[in-house]
Scaffold this motif. Structure first.
Motif, short mmCIF file in Angstrom:
data_model
loop_
_atom_site.label_atom_id
_atom_site.label_comp_id
_atom_site.label_asym_id
_atom_site.label_seq_id
_atom_site.Cartn_x
_atom_site.Cartn_y
_atom_site.Cartn_z
N SER A 217 -47.37 -23.16 23.24
CA SER A 217 -46.42 -21.69 23.45
C SER A 217 -47.32 -20.41 23.86
O SER A 217 -48.06 -20.34 23.08
CB SER A 217 -45.59 -21.63 22.34
OG SER A 217 -45.02 -20.09 22.56
N GLY A 218 -47.36 -19.69 25.02
CA GLY A 218 -48.20 -18.77 24.99
C GLY A 218 -48.06 -17.37 24.02
O GLY A 218 -49.11 -17.01 23.78
N ALA A 219 -47.08 -17.48 23.28
CA ALA A 219 -46.72 -16.41 22.29
C ALA A 219 -47.22 -16.83 20.79
O ALA A 219 -46.89 -16.06 20.15
CB ALA A 219 -45.33 -15.95 22.21
N TYR A 220 -47.78 -18.12 20.85
CA TYR A 220 -48.13 -18.72 19.55
C TYR A 220 -49.54 -18.37 19.61
O TYR A 220 -50.53 -19.16 19.98
CB TYR A 220 -47.89 -20.03 19.32
CG TYR A 220 -48.50 -20.73 18.30
CD1 TYR A 220 -48.35 -19.94 16.87
CD2 TYR A 220 -48.43 -22.15 18.04
CE1 TYR A 220 -48.81 -20.69 15.91
CE2 TYR A 220 -48.98 -22.81 16.77
CZ TYR A 220 -49.12 -22.37 15.62
OH TYR A 220 -49.49 -22.71 14.64
N ASP A 221 -49.99 -17.11 18.85
CA ASP A 221 -51.25 -16.63 18.52
C ASP A 221 -51.92 -17.46 17.71
O ASP A 221 -52.59 -16.94 16.65
CB ASP A 221 -51.14 -15.32 18.48
CG ASP A 221 -52.72 -14.59 18.97
OD1 ASP A 221 -53.67 -14.94 19.72
OD2 ASP A 221 -52.85 -13.40 18.62
N ARG A 349 -39.42 -24.74 26.01
CA ARG A 349 -40.31 -23.91 24.82
C ARG A 349 -39.62 -22.40 24.86
O ARG A 349 -39.51 -22.13 26.01
CB ARG A 349 -41.75 -23.77 24.63
CG ARG A 349 -42.33 -24.94 24.29
CD ARG A 349 -43.98 -24.60 24.27
NE ARG A 349 -44.57 -25.87 23.49
CZ ARG A 349 -45.19 -26.65 24.37
NH1 ARG A 349 -45.22 -26.86 25.54
NH2 ARG A 349 -45.78 -27.47 23.66
N TRP A 350 -39.64 -21.65 23.84
CA TRP A 350 -39.31 -20.29 23.81
C TRP A 350 -40.28 -19.92 22.55
O TRP A 350 -40.41 -20.37 21.58
CB TRP A 350 -37.95 -20.01 23.59
CG TRP A 350 -37.69 -18.46 23.21
CD1 TRP A 350 -37.56 -17.49 23.99
CD2 TRP A 350 -37.71 -17.84 21.92
NE1 TRP A 350 -37.30 -16.31 23.40
CE2 TRP A 350 -37.61 -16.59 22.05
CE3 TRP A 350 -37.68 -18.46 20.60
CZ2 TRP A 350 -37.47 -15.54 20.75
CZ3 TRP A 350 -37.98 -17.57 19.41
CH2 TRP A 350 -37.60 -15.99 19.51
N GLY A 351 -40.72 -18.48 22.92
CA GLY A 351 -41.65 -18.15 21.91
C GLY A 351 -41.65 -16.66 21.95
O GLY A 351 -41.60 -16.10 23.12
N TRP A 352 -41.97 -15.79 20.83
CA TRP A 352 -41.89 -14.58 20.71
C TRP A 352 -42.79 -13.93 19.63
O TRP A 352 -42.78 -14.62 18.54
CB TRP A 352 -40.43 -13.99 20.41
CG TRP A 352 -40.46 -12.47 20.08
CD1 TRP A 352 -40.37 -11.29 21.14
CD2 TRP A 352 -40.62 -11.78 18.96
NE1 TRP A 352 -40.21 -10.19 20.55
CE2 TRP A 352 -40.31 -10.45 19.19
CE3 TRP A 352 -40.67 -12.20 17.51
CZ2 TRP A 352 -40.36 -9.53 18.07
CZ3 TRP A 352 -40.95 -11.37 16.55
CH2 TRP A 352 -40.58 -9.93 16.84
N ASN A 353 -43.70 -12.86 19.92
CA ASN A 353 -44.50 -12.16 18.67
C ASN A 353 -44.19 -10.81 18.79
O ASN A 353 -43.76 -10.28 19.74
CB ASN A 353 -45.82 -12.67 18.80
CG ASN A 353 -46.45 -12.24 19.98
OD1 ASN A 353 -46.80 -11.05 20.22
ND2 ASN A 353 -47.38 -13.16 20.53
N GLU A 354 -44.58 -10.13 17.67
CA GLU A 354 -44.15 -8.89 17.62
C GLU A 354 -44.74 -7.75 18.56
O GLU A 354 -44.26 -6.56 18.84
CB GLU A 354 -44.34 -8.18 16.34
CG GLU A 354 -45.85 -8.63 15.47
CD GLU A 354 -46.87 -7.52 15.99
OE1 GLU A 354 -46.58 -6.57 15.64
OE2 GLU A 354 -47.69 -8.02 16.22
N THR A 368 -42.29 -15.89 25.83
CA THR A 368 -42.32 -16.75 26.69
C THR A 368 -41.25 -17.84 26.90
O THR A 368 -40.50 -17.77 25.63
CB THR A 368 -43.64 -17.51 26.53
OG1 THR A 368 -43.81 -18.77 27.75
CG2 THR A 368 -43.63 -18.27 25.26
N ALA A 369 -41.02 -18.31 28.09
CA ALA A 369 -39.71 -19.22 28.02
C ALA A 369 -40.20 -20.53 28.99
O ALA A 369 -40.89 -19.88 30.26
CB ALA A 369 -38.27 -18.53 28.65
N ASN A 394 -43.71 -15.56 31.28
CA ASN A 394 -44.29 -14.93 30.39
C ASN A 394 -44.47 -13.47 30.38
O ASN A 394 -44.33 -12.95 31.33
CB ASN A 394 -45.90 -15.15 30.17
CG ASN A 394 -46.20 -16.47 30.05
OD1 ASN A 394 -45.56 -17.43 29.39
ND2 ASN A 394 -47.01 -17.23 30.88
N GLY A 395 -44.20 -12.66 29.22
CA GLY A 395 -44.24 -11.35 29.27
C GLY A 395 -44.67 -10.47 28.07
O GLY A 395 -45.45 -11.29 27.33
#
Length: 470
Positions: A217-221, A349-354, A368-369, A394-395
């Motif tokens: 997941s790209g949003a998983y830092d 996958r779906w991912g989000w961070n702040e 990301t989705a 990705n955004g």
């Protein structure tokens, strides 16, 4: 504000758990309560290797070599900055060599030690894309090419039931059977994504996809040094139809840094995942994983960097221009895999961070989705072949967008300007089992709006890969 962040984090985690419960309680017509052996889709046989492994199940010795060669033709680019993917045609080849070793100390404990050597390059030296096209690339080209210890961990099993289940031996677990209900403890150096956010159809750069934001997941830092490893204390609870895991890990001292911060009062990372197994399709066990993480580290704020630039304190927005501090970055993710039959599966996958604090350890993605298909060659009589197709979008947050548009640099991105658009990627591959442990493959990636910039691209990246299993 810090307390508010934590409250929001735990509220969202409770909501995620509620969603998990809803998944668990799907109507019986859709979720048949079958025995586990009937639920699971037929797994492919273990991949053949060049040299036979020792028969002694107390010892594990194996090796891998992964060579990835990529090329891209010239693409449209009216301007570029210090961290842009160069628009001129270029090619690059990387390699990763790994020696896996393990020793089972008893029926419930083992020691794992893996050594790696990596070298070569990625196109653009892994700059200019959020979804970098080669996951094997080390992002810091100044690192020593000498072999290094990638993983060194103790693995302890605490049985909670007498009932046993068979277990496939892997380089990360040597046990042939495990208690059905158990606690697992791992302590030492490892990769967080060896165990978190894994997916049967999209997690293995050796046989499957190669893009950073398809395999993870790209949003998983996630906490890691620039090679992808960190020191971790990890706990898992396994039951018949679900697993919960938690890991406390060290963060790097600086973004994309090789040195980890051992001061836990200043920098650390909490990672939580709930994994649920259900037969959404009769006799085909699907898996849903719900992820949450909180990073505490010396991270800059995009908004503060923009305000400092506008106040004339810095010549350009600079995310690193701040005193030593501890800030919080948190995020969430969902990951599913759904076997459709014994050779084809759907995953996503779906991912989000702040998105307010800097991308620090993995890549510059705030949302990301992903949706994809993975298949084995069973259907056409080649059971060790693999093929896949995936689309990922990705955004980044508004603060992150504005920071880059004003000329700011992240550790991966920075065109000097930005006409924002989501970075959309299509990737496909075919991996051929040629002979024993030799697996050549061909892949193709298409990247629209590289680095979230509508003014540049698109980029087409053909790939050749040779994977050897020893």
């Amino acid at each position: 504000m810090r307390v508010l962040h934590l409250e929001l984090f735990f509220v969202a985690w409770v909501l995620a758990a509620a969603f998990a419960a809803a998944f668990w309680l799907l109507p019986a017509a859709y979720c048949q309560d079958q025995e586990k052996d009937d639920q699971r889709a037929t797994e492919p046989d273990p991949a053949p290797v060049i040299f036979p492994h020792p028969e002694n199940d107390r010892i594990w010795i194996s090796g891998q070599a992964n060579f990835i060669s990529q090329w891209h033709p010239a693409f449209h680019s009216p301007y570029q900055g210090p961290n842009s993917l160069p628009p001129q045609a270029q090619d690059a080849t990387s390699r990763v060599l790994t020696l896996f070793t393990g020793l089972r100390l008893s029926s419930t404990s083992e020691l794992i030690c893996d050594v790696q050597e990596s070298g070569g390059h990625g196109i653009g030296e892994a700059l200019g894309l959020a979804g970098v096209t080669n996951l094997d690339v080390v992002r810091n080209t100044t690192l020593s090419r000498a072999p290094y210890v990638a993983r060194l961990m103790v693995h302890q099993i605490i049985p909670l039931s007498r009932e046993k289940e068979t277990s496939e031996r892997t380089p990360f677990s040597l046990f042939r059977e495990l208690p059905r209900r158990r606690i697992e403890i791992r302590f030492g150096k490892l990769g967080i994504v060896d165990f978190f956010d894994v997916n049967r159809y999209g997690s293995d750069t050796n046989f499957q996809f190669m893009n950073w934001t398809v395999d993870n997941s790209g949003a998983y830092d996630y906490a890691a040094d620039t090679r992808g490893f960190t020191y971790v204390a990890m706990f898992e609870y396994h039951d018949r139809h679900w697993t919960a895991r938690f890991a406390e890990a060290l963060m790097p001292k600086v973004a994309n840094g090789i040195h980890l911060d051992a001061d836990l009062a200043r920098a650390h990372s909490e990672n939580m995942e709930l994994e649920i197994h259900r037969a959404v399709i009769p006799k085909r066990e699907g898996i849903l994983r719900l992820l949450a993480y909180v990073n505490h580290a010396n991270m800059g704020s995009y908004r503060q960097a923009i305000d400092n630039f506008r106040a004339g304190l810095t010549p350009l927005p600079d995310i690193t221009a701040h005193p030593l501090q501890t800030t919080i970055k948190y995020g969430f993710g969902a990951n599913f895999e759904l076997p459709l039959n014994d050779w084809l599966g759907l995953f996503g996958r779906w991912g989000w961070n702040e998105g307010r604090h800097e991308s620090y350890a993995y890549t510059e993605v705030d949302e990301t989705a992903l949706l994809g298909l993975g298949a084995s060659g069973v259907r056409w009589g080649r059971k060790f072949d693999r093929v896949g197709l995936a689309f990922v979008s990705n955004g980044i947050s508004r603060d992150h967008q504005q920071y880059l548009a004003l000329g700011g640099l992240g550790f991966l991105l920075g065109d000097g300007r930005l006409n924002y658009g989501r970075e959309n990627i299509i990737e496909t591959y075919y991996t051929l089992h040629a002979w024993r442990g030799a697996y050549p493959s061909f892949g193709l990636q298409y990247v629209a709006h590289p680095g979230y910039n509508r003014d540049r691209g698109p980029v087409l990246v053909p790939t050749l890969r040779l994977h050897l299993e020893f």
